[in-house]
Scaffold this active site. Sequence first.
Site, short mmCIF file in Angstrom:
data_model
loop_
_atom_site.label_atom_id
_atom_site.label_comp_id
_atom_site.label_asym_id
_atom_site.label_seq_id
_atom_site.Cartn_x
_atom_site.Cartn_y
_atom_site.Cartn_z
CG ASN A 1 54.94 3.60 70.60
OD1 ASN A 1 56.17 3.77 69.73
ND2 ASN A 1 54.73 4.60 71.59
CE1 TYR B 1 45.05 7.62 72.66
CE2 TYR B 1 43.33 8.41 73.99
CZ TYR B 1 44.61 7.61 73.88
OH TYR B 1 44.87 6.05 74.27
CD GLU C 1 56.53 8.65 83.59
OE1 GLU C 1 55.68 9.53 82.99
OE2 GLU C 1 56.84 8.32 82.38
CB CYS D 1 51.98 6.02 73.58
SG CYS D 1 52.32 4.00 74.33
CG HIS D 2 53.29 5.87 80.03
ND1 HIS D 2 53.95 5.13 78.93
CD2 HIS D 2 53.60 5.94 81.21
CE1 HIS D 2 55.10 5.82 79.75
NE2 HIS D 2 55.08 6.97 80.77
#
Length: 141
Positions: free
Chosen positions: A102, A79, A139, A110-111
């Site tokens: 979001n 962040y 991912e 945002c993950h």
Amino acid sequence: MSMPEPNRDDAEDVIFPAQLECDNDPAWFDEISTAIDEYLDGEQDALVDLPTDFSDAPPFFAAAWDACRTIPWGETRSYSWLAAEAGRPGAPRAAGQAMAKNRVPLLVPCHRVIRADGSLGGYGGKLGLEMKRKLLALEEH
């Protein structure tokens, strides 16, 4: 943020501001649906080129969302990094608030934003951190 949604109408209500009439462009929704399917199948660039319009957002939120879109597939940033990239170093809580607001969580991934200590932080939607873990695991492969 709310993800996943049970049907198209509910998803559109979350994704699009009320003033947009996406029902007039069903091809756009089909393009998004196809891109999401490709993303879930592991295609890293499936969502990269999809357009976003943050003109109705507060400037810092728009900058944070744009910065978040630059985080590569399979990587994470803090962040604090996000706040600095959005032009407000030292404002990681504000960056967290931007991620919480979001409305397009796969287009603005945002993950991929985590706490400085490496812990996941928060994630909205009905599945919360479970969804964040699953997207990050997707991912990793």
